[in-house]
Design an enzyme around this catalytic site. Structure first.
Site, PDB file in Angstrom:
ATOM      1  N   SER A  86      -0.900  -2.944   4.654  1.00 18.34           N
ATOM      2  CA  SER A  86      -1.036  -1.493   4.639  1.00 18.34           C
ATOM      3  C   SER A  86      -1.929  -1.068   5.791  1.00 18.34           C
ATOM      4  O   SER A  86      -2.718  -1.867   6.308  1.00 18.34           O
ATOM      5  CB  SER A  86      -1.669  -1.037   3.317  1.00 18.34           C
ATOM      6  OG  SER A  86      -2.086   0.296   3.375  1.00 18.34           O
TER       7      SER A  86
ATOM      8  N   TYR B  61      -8.064  -1.785  -3.386  1.00 18.21           N
ATOM      9  CA  TYR B  61      -6.765  -1.820  -2.710  1.00 18.21           C
ATOM     10  C   TYR B  61      -6.938  -2.070  -1.213  1.00 18.21           C
ATOM     11  O   TYR B  61      -6.283  -2.935  -0.631  1.00 18.21           O
ATOM     12  CB  TYR B  61      -6.024  -0.511  -2.956  1.00 18.21           C
ATOM     13  CG  TYR B  61      -4.725  -0.377  -2.190  1.00 18.21           C
ATOM     14  CD1 TYR B  61      -3.563  -0.994  -2.650  1.00 18.21           C
ATOM     15  CD2 TYR B  61      -4.655   0.364  -1.013  1.00 18.21           C
ATOM     16  CE1 TYR B  61      -2.372  -0.876  -1.954  1.00 18.21           C
ATOM     17  CE2 TYR B  61      -3.474   0.478  -0.313  1.00 18.21           C
ATOM     18  CZ  TYR B  61      -2.333  -0.140  -0.780  1.00 18.21           C
ATOM     19  OH  TYR B  61      -1.159  -0.016  -0.085  1.00 18.21           O
TER      20      TYR B  61
END
Length: 257
Positions: A146, A159
């Protein structure tokens, strides 16, 4: 070496294939003629996608319902694939989840489930399947990270840290396997944390999948879809964290009062 030419006994094992980027990457691989073994919790969605791709691209598709947060469930995957007479030539780790909000309000079970899926499963599946690829001197791994991997992410601390791990792990794995007839790439996306990004940085799942598979085929170590995302990733290493972190914390929807 780029993606191997598929054969009757080879398969691309794709985790998180029931929706989103995982499903789109499965479509891209099917378009290139790769047979697929789709893995996720939701067997109904997996079967629907498997049937669609088998009919459209005339490939062999298999479905395995598995809980990737569970080490025992993951450990059964090699035998389940072997029982079908298949060899995993492509491993795609897209299964993932995120939590939202400040750490002091976090749910312990949810945080641990996220780490088990986003970090532990990636390491475990690479450990289970990469050795065979190296022995056969053919194989490829695509780990989906990401844009959150390039800087801390207040509001999604676990995350962001998980995706930073995936990026670092993937780069190290690629360096270890250079010259072994092996392709490894970290495909960069931000599907789960989209609310924290300006709209001009959003990239569709279809475009992410196409860029990721093309990058894997070309042997690129890191693929970052979208011009804005590539620029942001480069600047993240240069921008002072004392300036960037308060800005990100202010923007994140999970931290707004």
């Amino acid at each position: 070496m780029a993606l191997s030419t598929p054969n009757d006994n080879s398969t691309a094992l794709v985790t998180g294939a029931s929706s989103g980027i995982g499903a789109q990457i499965a479509r891209e691989l099917a378009r290139r003629g790769h047979g697929l073994t789709l893995v996720a919790r939701r067997e109904d969605r997996l079967k629907s996608l498997a049937d669609e791709l088998a009919e459209t691209h005339r490939i062999r598709t298999e479905v395995i319902a598995a809980d990737l947060t569970d080490a025992t469930s993951r450990g059964e995957l090699p035998a389940q694939v072997e029982q079908r007479g298949l060899t995993v030539d492509v491993l795609v780790n897209t299964a993932g989840l995120t939590t939202m909000g400040p750490v002091h309000k976090a749910d312990r079970a949810a945080e641990l489930a996220m780490v088990r899926t986003d970090v532990e499963a990636v390491v475990d599946l690479c450990t289970l399947f990469v050795a065979g690829m190296v022995t056969r001197r053919r194989g490829a791994v695509l780990n989906t990270a990401s844009t959150a991997a390039f800087q801390p992410l207040p509001g999604q601390a676990g995350y962001g840290a998980s995706k930073a791990f995936v990026l670092s792990y993937g780069r190290a794995l690629g360096a270890e396997l250079r010259g072994t007839g092996f392709a490894e790439a970290a495909g960069m996306s931000d599907a789960e944390a989209g609310e924290a990004l300006p709209k001009f940085m959003w990239v569709s799942a279809e475009d992410v999948a196409k860029a990721a598979v093309e990058g894997l085929a070309a042997g690129r170590a890191v693929v970052i879809p979208g011009t804005a995302n590539r620029a942001a990733a480069g600047l993240a290493h240069l921008a002072p964290k004392a300036l960037i972190l308060p800005f990100m914390a202010q923007r994140h929807p999970a931290l707004k009062k």
